[in-house]
Design a protein around this motif. Structure first.
Motif, PDB file in Angstrom:
ATOM      1  N   LEU A   1       0.822  -1.211   0.000  1.00 35.48           N
ATOM      2  CA  LEU A   1       0.000   0.000   0.000  1.00 35.48           C
ATOM      3  C   LEU A   1       0.855   1.259   0.000  1.00 35.48           C
ATOM      4  CD1 LEU A   1      -2.853  -1.058   2.436  1.00 35.48           C
ATOM      5  CD2 LEU A   1      -2.966  -0.829  -0.049  1.00 35.48           C
ATOM      6  N   LEU A   2       1.991   1.232   0.690  1.00 32.65           N
ATOM      7  CA  LEU A   2       2.909   2.367   0.670  1.00 32.65           C
ATOM      8  C   LEU A   2       3.472   2.572  -0.735  1.00 32.65           C
ATOM      9  CD1 LEU A   2       4.456   4.519   2.335  1.00 32.65           C
ATOM     10  CD2 LEU A   2       6.230   2.804   2.661  1.00 32.65           C
TER      11      LEU A   2
ATOM     12  N   ILE B   1       1.226   6.639  -6.856  1.00 30.09           N
ATOM     13  CA  ILE B   1       0.152   7.525  -7.318  1.00 30.09           C
ATOM     14  C   ILE B   1       0.533   8.985  -7.094  1.00 30.09           C
ATOM     15  CG2 ILE B   1      -2.214   8.262  -6.834  1.00 30.09           C
ATOM     16  CD1 ILE B   1      -2.861   5.274  -6.383  1.00 30.09           C
ATOM     17  N   LEU B   2       1.068   9.289  -5.914  1.00 30.66           N
ATOM     18  CA  LEU B   2       1.512  10.663  -5.647  1.00 30.66           C
ATOM     19  C   LEU B   2       2.622  11.090  -6.601  1.00 30.66           C
ATOM     20  CD1 LEU B   2       1.595  10.896  -1.758  1.00 30.66           C
ATOM     21  CD2 LEU B   2       0.073  12.099  -3.315  1.00 30.66           C
TER      22      LEU B   2
ATOM     23  N   GLY C   1       0.516   3.952  -2.923  1.00 35.07           N
ATOM     24  CA  GLY C   1       0.208   5.342  -2.604  1.00 35.07           C
ATOM     25  C   GLY C   1       1.287   6.301  -3.050  1.00 35.07           C
ATOM     26  N   SER C   2       2.542   5.963  -2.805  1.00 35.93           N
ATOM     27  CA  SER C   2       3.617   6.855  -3.226  1.00 35.93           C
ATOM     28  C   SER C   2       3.757   6.864  -4.742  1.00 35.93           C
ATOM     29  CB  SER C   2       4.933   6.473  -2.554  1.00 35.93           C
ATOM     30  OG  SER C   2       5.315   5.175  -2.910  1.00 35.93           O
TER      31      SER C   2
END
Length: 64
Positions: free
Chosen positions: A47-48, A54-55, A51-52
């Motif tokens: 998930l990290l 996508i950012l 998420g990173s």
């Protein structure tokens, strides 16, 4: 966000992705210290990474 923030996000993405893939492979090869790790750690790393990533993608497409 500025360009240094983009660099930090890219470092976070590549480090978390590398750690996730490495840990997943070492656990898959059934090495004794890695087989006892709970699956929640892999989920957190996954998930990290997601998420990173996508950012990082959002930050790369910003114009200003």
């Amino acid at each position: 966000m500025s360009r240094p923030t983009e660099r930090i996000i890219s470092y976070l993405f590549f480090i978390s992705l590398g750690a996730t893939v490495g840990l997943y492979l070492l656990r898959g090869f059934a090495l004794p210290p890695f087989t006892s790790l709970p699956g929640g750690i892999l989920w957190i790393l996954l998930l990290l990474s997601l998420g990173s990533g996508i950012l990082y993608g959002i930050e790369k497409t910003r114009r200003f």
